[in-house]
Design a protein around this motif. Sequence first.
Motif, PDB file in Angstrom:
ATOM      1  N   LEU A 266      25.635  48.044 -47.334  1.00 38.11           N
ATOM      2  CA  LEU A 266      25.299  46.679 -47.747  1.00 38.11           C
ATOM      3  C   LEU A 266      26.278  45.672 -47.146  1.00 38.11           C
ATOM      4  O   LEU A 266      25.888  44.558 -46.753  1.00 38.11           O
ATOM      5  N   ALA A 271      25.282  41.634 -47.011  1.00 37.77           N
ATOM      6  CA  ALA A 271      24.843  41.289 -48.364  1.00 37.77           C
ATOM      7  C   ALA A 271      25.958  40.588 -49.143  1.00 37.77           C
ATOM      8  O   ALA A 271      27.144  40.868 -48.949  1.00 37.77           O
ATOM      9  N   ALA A 275      24.334  40.154 -54.870  1.00 37.18           N
ATOM     10  CA  ALA A 275      23.228  41.062 -54.561  1.00 37.18           C
ATOM     11  C   ALA A 275      23.680  42.516 -54.628  1.00 37.18           C
ATOM     12  O   ALA A 275      22.942  43.389 -55.113  1.00 37.18           O
ATOM     13  N   ILE A 276      24.916  42.780 -54.136  1.00 33.12           N
ATOM     14  CA  ILE A 276      25.417  44.163 -54.166  1.00 33.12           C
ATOM     15  C   ILE A 276      25.641  44.617 -55.598  1.00 33.12           C
ATOM     16  O   ILE A 276      25.277  45.738 -55.989  1.00 33.12           O
ATOM     17  N   ARG A 279      22.401  45.371 -57.222  1.00 35.50           N
ATOM     18  CA  ARG A 279      21.842  46.622 -56.695  1.00 35.50           C
ATOM     19  C   ARG A 279      22.518  47.838 -57.340  1.00 35.50           C
ATOM     20  O   ARG A 279      21.867  48.853 -57.640  1.00 35.50           O
TER      21      ARG A 279
END
Length: 319
Positions: A266, A271, A275-276, A279
């Motif tokens: 990522l 990213a 967002a990471i 996730r």
Amino acid sequence: MSAEDPYGDCAGPERVEAAARAAYRELGSAGRAPDALPEAVREWLTERRLVDGDRPHTNSPERALHELVADQQRSLGELHQGLGALHDVLRLLPGLRLAGREVVEAEFFADRSRLRERMGDLDALCRDEILGMRSTFPAPEALEESLGEDLAMLARGVGIQLLVSNRAARLPGVARYLSRMREHGARIRLAPAVPLHLNVVDRAVTVLALGPAEDGGEPAEDVVFHSARLASCFARVFEHHWGTGLPHGTDPAEEWTPREREILALLAAGAKDEAIARRLGCSERTLRRLLAALVSRLGAESRFAAGVRAARLGLLDGL
């Protein structure tokens, strides 16, 4: 030489030369096309510029001599330019500033068998260490012969460090060679790629491949530099790239958990933290702590550099 075959059996250098001289005299008088000659004879004449594949007749000795001299002048010019560039770079290195120009002795080899003989001499004189980068290896038979000599150096206390490209490590016979070397004390690391194919002997002599390998084979030409300053420069290049390699016998992916590899992938994709974290199902604070540990473990200076280094090490393969 028979009447049916005026050039006879051209096996052997002396017979080739005799046949080539006879052919040159005949070509000059009869105008026989060069492509009608035996291959060995034609190569002998072509190397000496006495015939030219683009012209249907022979060159005079005067013209051949002129072309040979011109070739040597071009080669010397390229060598002078290359050594001059190396000298200019050395002047910029801290602790290696030169008060004047240094005359560097250089030996050039186009024949790998002759180079191996010369390397045998250098290995016998080696006292302390050999630093090596390998982008390729010789055929298994030659590698097996080299193994005995390399093990003998290790036995007498010479330290050997080898940085090998992943591609070179997969060549026939190389896995056994590297394993035996490691078992006897050599330090070996693998890297996705290495920038040079070289040996630095006792930080005094450098053996360097000048030309690229053809069709995945051995380098086309090699040079031996006798200069402690040049050797020190190449040793620094080696040490820099040594830090990017992983010990031979380890799988880079096995040293990292799937979660760590996912984070690195990522990162490499650019990213954002939010967002990471979403996730992975963790808080951004926890993520930042994980990222700091991964960046430090990879020896990178930034998150972006960590992603790039992870890709180079093959950690993102298969994700």
